[in-house]
Design a protein around this motif. Structure first.
Motif, short mmCIF file in Angstrom:
data_model
loop_
_atom_site.label_atom_id
_atom_site.label_comp_id
_atom_site.label_asym_id
_atom_site.label_seq_id
_atom_site.Cartn_x
_atom_site.Cartn_y
_atom_site.Cartn_z
N ASP A 1 1.19 -0.58 2.68
CA ASP A 1 0.41 0.37 1.90
C ASP A 1 -0.68 -0.33 1.09
OD1 ASP A 1 1.17 2.96 2.57
OD2 ASP A 1 2.95 2.90 1.30
N ARG A 2 -0.40 -1.51 0.58
CA ARG A 2 -1.42 -2.24 -0.20
C ARG A 2 -2.58 -2.67 0.70
NH1 ARG A 2 2.01 -6.22 -4.30
NH2 ARG A 2 3.89 -4.93 -4.36
N VAL A 3 -2.26 -3.14 1.88
CA VAL A 3 -3.31 -3.57 2.81
C VAL A 3 -4.13 -2.37 3.28
CG1 VAL A 3 -3.77 -4.58 5.08
CG2 VAL A 3 -2.10 -5.66 3.55
N LEU A 4 -3.45 -1.28 3.65
CA LEU A 4 -4.14 -0.08 4.10
C LEU A 4 -5.05 0.46 3.01
CD1 LEU A 4 -4.61 2.18 6.17
CD2 LEU A 4 -2.58 3.33 5.25
N ALA A 5 -4.55 0.53 1.79
CA ALA A 5 -5.34 1.04 0.66
C ALA A 5 -6.56 0.16 0.40
CB ALA A 5 -4.47 1.12 -0.59
N SER A 6 -6.38 -1.14 0.49
CA SER A 6 -7.49 -2.07 0.25
C SER A 6 -8.58 -1.89 1.31
CB SER A 6 -6.99 -3.51 0.25
OG SER A 6 -6.06 -3.73 -0.80
N ARG A 7 -8.16 -1.75 2.56
CA ARG A 7 -9.12 -1.59 3.66
C ARG A 7 -9.86 -0.26 3.54
NH1 ARG A 7 -6.26 -2.60 9.31
NH2 ARG A 7 -8.44 -2.57 10.01
N LEU A 8 -9.14 0.80 3.26
CA LEU A 8 -9.76 2.12 3.17
C LEU A 8 -10.68 2.22 1.95
CD1 LEU A 8 -6.73 4.41 4.13
CD2 LEU A 8 -8.74 3.92 5.53
N GLY A 9 -10.24 1.69 0.81
CA GLY A 9 -11.06 1.74 -0.39
C GLY A 9 -12.37 0.99 -0.21
N ALA A 10 -12.30 -0.19 0.39
CA ALA A 10 -13.50 -0.99 0.62
C ALA A 10 -14.44 -0.31 1.60
CB ALA A 10 -13.11 -2.38 1.13
N ARG A 11 -13.89 0.29 2.64
CA ARG A 11 -14.72 0.95 3.64
C ARG A 11 -15.41 2.18 3.05
NH1 ARG A 11 -18.55 0.76 6.98
NH2 ARG A 11 -18.55 2.33 8.63
N ALA A 12 -14.75 2.86 2.11
CA ALA A 12 -15.36 4.02 1.46
C ALA A 12 -16.65 3.62 0.75
CB ALA A 12 -14.38 4.64 0.47
N VAL A 13 -16.62 2.48 0.08
CA VAL A 13 -17.81 1.98 -0.61
C VAL A 13 -18.90 1.64 0.40
CG1 VAL A 13 -18.73 0.18 -2.11
CG2 VAL A 13 -16.46 1.14 -2.57
N GLU A 14 -18.50 1.01 1.50
CA GLU A 14 -19.48 0.65 2.53
C GLU A 14 -20.18 1.89 3.09
OE1 GLU A 14 -17.20 -3.38 4.20
OE2 GLU A 14 -17.21 -1.53 5.38
N LEU A 15 -19.43 2.96 3.32
CA LEU A 15 -20.03 4.18 3.84
C LEU A 15 -21.06 4.75 2.87
CD1 LEU A 15 -16.97 6.03 5.42
CD2 LEU A 15 -18.92 5.08 6.64
#
Length: 319
Positions: free
Chosen positions: A260-274
């Motif tokens: 969950d920590r890895v998934l959250a980190s990846r999704l949160g970072a990608r949200a900023v990129e978008l």
């Protein structure tokens, strides 16, 4: 894109803090100012918004819940409430918003998108019921919490030679019950997506007893009925002693798993990129370990994916 906001809404899920951390630090890394909106859409309407720094998200990756807190907000479902939110976003000169949460949170993000404000949805709910992603933030942690409870209850069930009914969360989706039941070796799993045959359940229990089986575990998703109600129905159908355990909100809390920590980190970072790419109105997800995004205006019309093959396997292995 100079200033972005982030909020958490709806039911809390382990890993939300990891997602907040990723959004804030990714934004700062790229020279933007991140702002935290407290108490979800309710806080947005009331202007409960503050600037966040690197220290604001220090030592939170391992914590359950959400440091921004969460709230359900009926007023935001109205056009007037939504326009109040847009007004606050403009007042604080925010250029984009990351919304972390489940179905209701996505609908709020969709509404803001329809009003012309760029939003990106990050799926975080223990129910794992958001379309466009194989897993949501918090599901893995909740699953392991339930599995640990099943293992503990099995010890008592074996010692006292009883059938235990375990009620877990899941109103419209039975993923918690399905996956934890399979992983915990439950004899019977009841989920909203599939009908059940009480005669078949009783027959399986009786055959187990006839071959010397001393105990059984039945996992019931709350969307089917309560554990107590099912226990009463089972008592009417077959003379068998049962005990009911309702796991309740212990499923929501706790230290998030590594997944969950890895998934959250990846999704949160990608949200900023978008948002940096000028892409609002998107809903993030993960499929085959790749981060994907879909149109948030249409994704909520998609049905929840029911893994019928896993359900079938659970019945085959519980003979």
């Amino acid at each position: 894109m100079k200033k972005i906001g982030v909020l958490t809404s709806g039911g809390d899920a382990p890993g939300m803090n990891a997602a907040i951390r990723a959004v804030v630090r990714k934004a700062i890394f790229h020279g933007m100012e991140p702002y935290g909106i407290e108490q979800g859409f309710s806080g947005l309407m009331n202007g409960n918004i503050k600037k966040l720094g690197l220290g604001s998200v220090g030592d939170i990756i391992q914590r359950g819940g959400t440091i921004l807190r969460s709230a359900r907000c009926e007023e935001f479902k109205t056009r007037e409430g939504q326009l109040k939110g847009v007004e606050q976003l403009k007042k604080f000169e925010l250029d984009g918003l990351v919304v972390i949460g489940g179905d209701g949170s996505y609908r709020g993000a969709k509404a803001l998108t329809e009003h012309g404000f760029p939003c990106v949805g990050v799926p975080a709910t223990i129910d794992n019921d958001i379309p466009g992603t194989s897993h949501t933030i918090g599901f893995d942690t909740a699953l392991n919490t339930v599995l640990s409870a099943i293992d503990n209850i099995r010890d008592t069930a074996s010692s006292h030679e009883r059938t235990f009914i375990i009620e877990v969360m899941g109103r419209g989706a039975g993923d918690i019950a399905l996956y934890s039941g399979l992983a915990g070796g439950a004899e019977t799993i009841l989920i909203p997506e599939a009908d059940f045959d009480m005669n078949d359940i009783c027959d399986r229990l009786q055959k187990g007893q006839e071959r010397g089986k001393k105990h059984s575990i039945i996992v019931v998703a709350e969307g089917v009925m309560s554990g107590t109600e099912f226990g009463e129905k089972l008592k009417e159908a077959i003379d068998i002693e049962t005990r009911v355990s309702v796991l309740g909100h212990i499923q929501r809390g706790g230290t998030p798993t590594a997944n969950d920590r890895v998934l959250a980190s990846r999704l949160g970072a990608r949200a900023v990129e978008l948002l940096m790419e000028g892409k609002g109105g998107r809903a993030l997800g993960i499929e085959q370990n790749k981060i994907i995004d879909n149109d948030i205006l249409s994704i909520l019309d998609e049905p929840h994916l029911f893994h019928e093959d896993i359900y079938k396997l659970s019945k085959e292995l519980s003979i």
